[in-house]
Structures are given as structure tokens and as C-alpha cells.
Design a protein around this motif. Structure first.
Motif, PDB file in Angstrom:
ATOM      1  N   TYR A 122      43.446  36.727  60.417  1.00  0.00           N
ATOM      2  CA  TYR A 122      42.565  35.730  59.804  1.00  0.00           C
ATOM      3  C   TYR A 122      43.365  34.773  58.941  1.00  0.00           C
ATOM      4  CZ  TYR A 122      38.313  38.181  61.129  1.00  0.00           C
ATOM      5  OH  TYR A 122      37.291  38.738  61.837  1.00  0.00           O
ATOM      6  N   ILE A 124      42.418  32.025  56.610  1.00  0.00           N
ATOM      7  CA  ILE A 124      41.379  31.279  55.885  1.00  0.00           C
ATOM      8  C   ILE A 124      41.918  30.815  54.530  1.00  0.00           C
ATOM      9  CG2 ILE A 124      39.060  31.424  54.874  1.00  0.00           C
ATOM     10  CD1 ILE A 124      38.447  33.494  57.118  1.00  0.00           C
ATOM     11  N   THR A 125      42.440  31.762  53.734  1.00  0.00           N
ATOM     12  CA  THR A 125      42.894  31.467  52.367  1.00  0.00           C
ATOM     13  C   THR A 125      44.026  30.441  52.356  1.00  0.00           C
ATOM     14  OG1 THR A 125      42.311  33.709  51.716  1.00  0.00           O
ATOM     15  CG2 THR A 125      43.832  32.543  50.270  1.00  0.00           C
ATOM     16  N   SER A 131      39.322  32.384  46.156  1.00  0.00           N
ATOM     17  CA  SER A 131      37.967  32.839  45.801  1.00  0.00           C
ATOM     18  C   SER A 131      36.929  31.839  46.298  1.00  0.00           C
ATOM     19  CB  SER A 131      37.837  32.976  44.282  1.00  0.00           C
ATOM     20  OG  SER A 131      38.752  33.927  43.810  1.00  0.00           O
ATOM     21  N   HIS A 155      48.686  34.499  52.774  1.00  0.00           N
ATOM     22  CA  HIS A 155      48.311  35.920  52.928  1.00  0.00           C
ATOM     23  C   HIS A 155      47.736  36.210  54.322  1.00  0.00           C
ATOM     24  CE1 HIS A 155      48.411  35.989  48.493  1.00  0.00           C
ATOM     25  NE2 HIS A 155      47.403  35.153  48.435  1.00  0.00           N
ATOM     26  N   THR A 157      47.289  38.259  56.890  1.00  0.00           N
ATOM     27  CA  THR A 157      47.557  39.672  57.173  1.00  0.00           C
ATOM     28  C   THR A 157      47.741  39.911  58.667  1.00  0.00           C
ATOM     29  OG1 THR A 157      46.380  40.400  55.214  1.00  0.00           O
ATOM     30  CG2 THR A 157      46.578  42.014  56.992  1.00  0.00           C
ATOM     31  N   GLU A 371      35.403  39.786  40.167  1.00  0.00           N
ATOM     32  CA  GLU A 371      34.661  38.765  39.414  1.00  0.00           C
ATOM     33  C   GLU A 371      33.731  37.979  40.344  1.00  0.00           C
ATOM     34  OE1 GLU A 371      37.899  39.378  39.184  1.00  0.00           O
ATOM     35  OE2 GLU A 371      37.808  40.314  37.209  1.00  0.00           O
TER      36      GLU A 371
HETATM   37  C1  LIG Z   1      47.446  41.713  50.466  1.00  0.00           C
HETATM   38  C2  LIG Z   1      46.513  40.573  50.718  1.00  0.00           C
HETATM   39  C3  LIG Z   1      46.071  40.329  52.012  1.00  0.00           C
HETATM   40  C4  LIG Z   1      45.218  39.255  52.269  1.00  0.00           C
HETATM   41  N1  LIG Z   1      44.851  38.994  53.560  1.00  0.00           N
HETATM   42  C5  LIG Z   1      44.186  37.848  53.849  1.00  0.00           C
HETATM   43  C6  LIG Z   1      43.966  37.453  55.209  1.00  0.00           C
HETATM   44  O1  LIG Z   1      44.308  38.164  56.155  1.00  0.00           O
HETATM   45  N2  LIG Z   1      43.352  36.264  55.430  1.00  0.00           N
HETATM   46  C7  LIG Z   1      42.927  35.458  54.425  1.00  0.00           C
HETATM   47  O2  LIG Z   1      42.384  34.397  54.699  1.00  0.00           O
HETATM   48  N3  LIG Z   1      43.112  35.811  53.123  1.00  0.00           N
HETATM   49  C8  LIG Z   1      43.738  36.974  52.819  1.00  0.00           C
HETATM   50  N4  LIG Z   1      43.964  37.342  51.503  1.00  0.00           N
HETATM   51  C9  LIG Z   1      43.495  36.464  50.444  1.00  0.00           C
HETATM   52  C10 LIG Z   1      42.430  37.062  49.534  1.00  0.00           C
HETATM   53  O3  LIG Z   1      41.179  37.106  50.167  1.00  0.00           O
HETATM   54  C11 LIG Z   1      42.430  36.233  48.251  1.00  0.00           C
HETATM   55  O4  LIG Z   1      43.632  36.556  47.568  1.00  0.00           O
HETATM   56  C12 LIG Z   1      41.235  36.504  47.367  1.00  0.00           C
HETATM   57  O5  LIG Z   1      40.052  36.025  47.954  1.00  0.00           O
HETATM   58  C13 LIG Z   1      41.392  35.841  45.978  1.00  0.00           C
HETATM   59  O6  LIG Z   1      41.808  34.512  46.109  1.00  0.00           O
HETATM   60  P1  LIG Z   1      43.087  33.994  45.308  1.00  0.00           P
HETATM   61  O7  LIG Z   1      44.181  34.968  45.504  1.00  0.00           O
HETATM   62  O8  LIG Z   1      43.348  32.587  45.692  1.00  0.00           O
HETATM   63  O9  LIG Z   1      42.682  34.069  43.798  1.00  0.00           O
HETATM   64  P2  LIG Z   1      41.984  32.896  42.927  1.00  0.00           P
HETATM   65  O10 LIG Z   1      40.856  32.284  43.670  1.00  0.00           O
HETATM   66  O11 LIG Z   1      43.054  32.002  42.418  1.00  0.00           O
HETATM   67  O12 LIG Z   1      41.418  33.747  41.737  1.00  0.00           O
HETATM   68  C14 LIG Z   1      42.285  34.405  40.818  1.00  0.00           C
HETATM   69  C15 LIG Z   1      41.456  35.315  39.981  1.00  0.00           C
HETATM   70  O13 LIG Z   1      40.557  34.514  39.235  1.00  0.00           O
HETATM   71  C16 LIG Z   1      39.348  35.197  39.041  1.00  0.00           C
HETATM   72  N5  LIG Z   1      38.215  34.368  39.461  1.00  0.00           N
HETATM   73  C17 LIG Z   1      38.097  33.622  40.577  1.00  0.00           C
HETATM   74  N6  LIG Z   1      36.904  33.051  40.642  1.00  0.00           N
HETATM   75  C18 LIG Z   1      36.249  33.433  39.552  1.00  0.00           C
HETATM   76  C19 LIG Z   1      34.941  33.177  39.023  1.00  0.00           C
HETATM   77  N7  LIG Z   1      34.059  32.434  39.697  1.00  0.00           N
HETATM   78  N8  LIG Z   1      34.612  33.750  37.851  1.00  0.00           N
HETATM   79  C20 LIG Z   1      35.487  34.503  37.174  1.00  0.00           C
HETATM   80  N9  LIG Z   1      36.708  34.788  37.606  1.00  0.00           N
HETATM   81  C21 LIG Z   1      37.082  34.267  38.780  1.00  0.00           C
HETATM   82  C22 LIG Z   1      39.413  36.470  39.833  1.00  0.00           C
HETATM   83  O14 LIG Z   1      39.764  37.544  39.015  1.00  0.00           O
HETATM   84  C23 LIG Z   1      40.545  36.256  40.792  1.00  0.00           C
HETATM   85  O15 LIG Z   1      41.138  37.440  41.176  1.00  0.00           O
HETATM   86  C24 LIG Z   1      44.774  38.438  51.205  1.00  0.00           C
HETATM   87  C25 LIG Z   1      45.203  38.705  49.895  1.00  0.00           C
HETATM   88  C26 LIG Z   1      46.064  39.750  49.664  1.00  0.00           C
HETATM   89  C27 LIG Z   1      46.527  39.998  48.243  1.00  0.00           C
END
Ligand SMILES: Cc1cc2nc3c(=O)[nH]c(=O)nc-3n(C[C@H](O)[C@H](O)[C@H](O)COP(=O)(O)OP(=O)(O)OC[C@H]3O[C@@H](n4cnc5c(N)ncnc54)[C@H](O)[C@@H]3O)c2cc1C
Length: 390
Positions: A122, A124-125, A131, A155, A157, A371
């Protein structure tokens, strides 16, 4: 217990027997960057298929196992008992795809994936959209019978093991310009390159690289569903995956309780066994109790999805968020206590508690951080009221 049918119990026992086999390879994987010897890995993958433990979420008419949601939970729960992602051979192809896949997609990707011959990832991110996936910058531009895809995904995966990728992007032209669409793309299509492969806390053979898509051309037949459908697939995937994260975290917590109890029963400190010390008993009792509560919750949500008429989708969405939030945080607390009970041994990578302590941390981040789950739950509480949700 838990009102499981004889079929449920048989499937659960089959999955448990297989995951016990996987557990025997954990330490080797930890010491070899998550990799097993190729012949062992292939044998285990083939065995998962042979035992009927893959594609549990796919209808039988498409070659899947046609399991109930509860049965899918039972299989993934057993997989959760294993570290180092060795249980990822219990593959679950994208269930949301089956009803909308065109013939080309069904024959070229979906059916071979169900049969265990292909693997998807996937994408997407992005750097500035995690988030909040509504903020994607990747684009898809229609050009004759093709789409041109551009963007950088984070990321991703399993990009190192997959052969195709689901790429989500914002349309730049047409009546759906500005909306998100999803595409299936062969991972060796010209224009796709790995930017870098960062190291993560866990030791998995599946990597999570940053991947660039630069003027990647795909035939229009690689659009999944309709142009405006992209976000609905993401929501369906989230509902499913959040419940299955809950299931796997149950398995992790169960394994940790068993390992803690066994260690505490034979480890003498001074004149007493650890299991006789009340502060250790407190950690065991809290862990067992939270596991019991979490399991009741996960099984109940799974059953509500199996019931006819099916539960309202928005309520299901909020309940899957509650599962993801509570069970991932519960498993994190149990892993933390397990490291404490094992003492210095719990800080060694050869110890299962240490591996789970690292591996379970991401369960509170991916597929929506805690969150984000709290925000979803609170919004649904405000909109629908407590009685609709609990
Ligand atoms: C090991 C790993 C594998 C992954 N695999 C995939 C994959 O296969 N495909 C894919 O598309 N994505 C993947 N991801 C991405 C994953 O889904 C995102 O890391 C996750 O959704 C959080 O997004 P971000 O890291 O950009 O954090 P951010 O959006 O930057 O957020 C950082 C932190 O801010 C806080 N936060 C965010 N929004 C809010 C809010 N509204 N209110 C309060 N606090 C908030 C939360 O604590 C959050 O953890 C993977 C991530 C990891 C670590």
C-alpha cells in the motif's frame, strides 16, 4: 468459552498449531535481519496456504476461505503470538477489492494473490499526509488510455517483497479533479524507484522504504473502481485492519502473559519465586484482566459485523477504532510489564518480551495513531450518542 462453535475451535486449533511452528524460528529471524533461510520461508508460506489459513477474508467463490469475521479474528489472533512478522504468511488479500475489481485486475492480481502467488503493498502515506490522508500531494493525470502517476510515498510496507502496489493519488483533470483515486501498479513499472530504506525499531524481512513515482504510466484499466472511489477503499481497509490489529494484539498479550507466568513460576529471587511476590502478581493480574476485557470486546465487534442485518457502517467504524485504540494500548502495557518481570533478561533481544516491546509500539501509530482513533470515537459519540455505540 466465548461461545465458539466446533468449527471455530477447530480453525483456532489449526492456526495455533501452525503459529507454534513459526515461533520456533523467531530467534533465527531476529539474528538475521528478520529473514529465514529461503527454503524454510517458502515451506512455511506454502504450509499456511495448505492449512487453509490464508485468504480467510475472501469469499469462497473467488478462491478464498469464506470465513466469518470472528473466524478471521481467531486466525489473526494466533498470528499475533509470533514476533518478527513471521506470521505475515497468514495473508489476507484486500477484501474491498473483490467487488470492484475489473476482469483484468481480478485475473492478473487478485486471484493470484488469493492463491498466494502474488503480493501487494500500500502506497498511501506521504511526507505531509499521514494521519490526514485527505491531504495527499501525489497526482494522477489522465492521458488518453493511460494515467500518469507522480508522487513520493513513505513507509511502503513490503515494497521489497511485493510485485504490485496500490497507489493513491489526487486526480488533476476531469469531473472528479481534486478527488482521490486508487490504482494498481506493477512495482517494476518504469519511473518507480526506492528513494531510501530507513531502519525501523523492529527486525522484519518486510521493509518500509520511501518510494518515488515519477511519470509512471498505467493503462486506464488499472484504476480501481471509479475515479471518485479512492477514499471509500481506504475507509474500508481501515475498518478491517483496525479490527485485525486488535486481534493480533490479543495474541501478543496472551503469549506475553504465558511467558511471564512461566518465567515468574521458576525464577527464584532470594528465598521466593517471583510468582509469589505480590508486586509481580499485580503485574500478572492486571495483564490477564486486560486481556480478558480486550478479547471480549474484539469478539463482540467481530460478531456484530457477522450479524444480519449488518451493523451500521459508521457505528462499525467507531467500534473498530475503539478496538484498535484499546487493544493496541493494552498490549503495549502488557509488553512493558513483561520486560519488567523478566528483569535484565527482558532487555535482551533473544527474549520474546523485548521483541514484543519494540514491535508492539507501532500498533499505536499505523492505520491511524491512538489520537486519531480518539478523535473518531469522540466525534461519533457527539453525533450518535453513547447508546448507539456501546
Ligand atoms: C512501520 C510502519 C509501516 C507503515 N506502513 C504503511 C504502508 O504500508 N502504507 C502506508 O500508506 N502507510 C504506512 N505507514 C504509515 C502510517 O499509517 C502513518 O505513520 C500513520 O498513519 C501516522 O502518520 P504520520 O506518521 O504521518 O504521523 P503524523 O500525521 O505526522 O502524526 C504524528 C502524531 O501526531 C499526532 N496527531 C496526528 N493527528 C492528530 C490529531 N488530529 N489530534 C491529536 N494528535 C494528532 C499523533 O500522535 C501522531 O502519531 C506505516 C508506518 C509505519 C511506522
Amino acid at each position: 468459552m466465548y461461545g465458539l462453535t466446533p468449527e471455530d475451535l477447530e480453525l483456532q486449533a489449526r492456526a495455533r498449531g501452525f503459529t507454534d511452528e513459526l515461533i520456533a524460528h523467531e530467534q533465527y529471524a531476529e539474528e538475521h535481519a528478520g529473514e529465514l533461510p529461503a527454503d524454510v520461508g517458502h515451506r512455511l508460506e506454502a504450509r499456511a496456504v495448505e492449512l487453509g489459513l490464508t485468504a480467510t477474508n475472501i469469499p469462497a467463490e473467488l478462491g478464498g476461505r469464506g470465513c466469518t469475521t470472528l473466524q478471521q479474528v481467531l486466525v489473526q489472533e494466533q498470528g499475533g503470538r509470533v514476533t518478527n512478522a513471521l506470521a505475515w504468511c497468514l495473508t489476507t488479500p484486500p477484501g474491498w477489492w473483490a467487488p470492484v475489481a475489473n476482469e483484468h485486475q481480478r485475473e492478473t492480481y487478485l486471484v493470484p494473490t488469493i492463491e498466494g502467488r502474488r503480493e501487494g503493498a500500500y502506497a498511501i502515506t506521504e511526507e505531509y499526509a499521514g494521519s490526514d490522508v485527505s491531504d495527499l500531494r501525489s497526482t494522477a493525470t489522465r492521458d488518453g488510455d493511460e494515467y500518469v502517476l507522480n508522487g513520493e510515498k513513505w513507509h511502503v510496507t513490503s515494497f521489497n517483497t511485493c510485485d504490485h502496489v496500490f497507489f493513491q493519488a489526487v486526480l488533476t483533470t476531469g469531473i472528479h479533479a481534486g478527488e482521490q483515486a486508487m490504482f494498481v501498479v506493477d512495482s517494476d513499472t518504469p519511473g518507480i524507484r526506492v528513494v531510501r530504506t530507513p531502519a525501523y525499531s523492529h527486525t522484519f524481512a518486510h521493509h518500509h522504504p520511501i518510494v518515488a513515482f515519477e511519470d509512471v504510466r498505467v493503462p486506464a484499466s488499472h484504476l480501481i473502481g471509479s475515479e471518485e472511489d479512492g477514499m471509500s477503499f481506504v475507509y474500508e481497509w481501515f475498518r478491517y485492519e483496525r479490527l485485525m490489529i486488535g486481534a493480533r494484539c490479543l495474541g501478543a498479550a496472551e503469549r506475553l502473559v504465558d511467558e511471564m507466568q512461566a518465567f515468574a513460576a521458576q525464577r527464584r529471587v532470594g528465598s521466593e519465586y517471583l510468582v509469589d511476590k505480590q508486586l509481580v502478581q499485580g503485574m500478572l493480574a492486571d495483564s490477564l484482566t486486560e486481556l480478558f476485557a480486550a478479547r471480549a470486546m474484539v469478539y463482540e465487534v467481530a460478531r456484530s459485523l457477522d450479524r444480519q442485518p449488518a451493523v451500521d457502517l459508521k457505528i462499525a467504524h467507531a467500534q473498530c477504532s475503539m478496538v484498535k485504540l484499546y487493544v493496541s494500548e493494552m498490549a503495549g502495557r502488557v509488553a512493558d510489564r513483561a520486560v519488567q518481570v523478566f528483569g535484565g533478561r527482558g532487555y535482551m533481544r533473544e527474549n520474546v518480551a523485548e521483541r514484543f516491546y519494540r514491535e508492539l509500539r507501532v500498533e499505536r501509530i499505523w492505520e491511524g495513531a491512538s489520537e486519531v482513533q480518539r478523535a473518531i470515537i469522540a466525534a461519533q459519540l457527539a453525533k450518535r450518542g453513547r447508546a448507539a455505540l456501546v
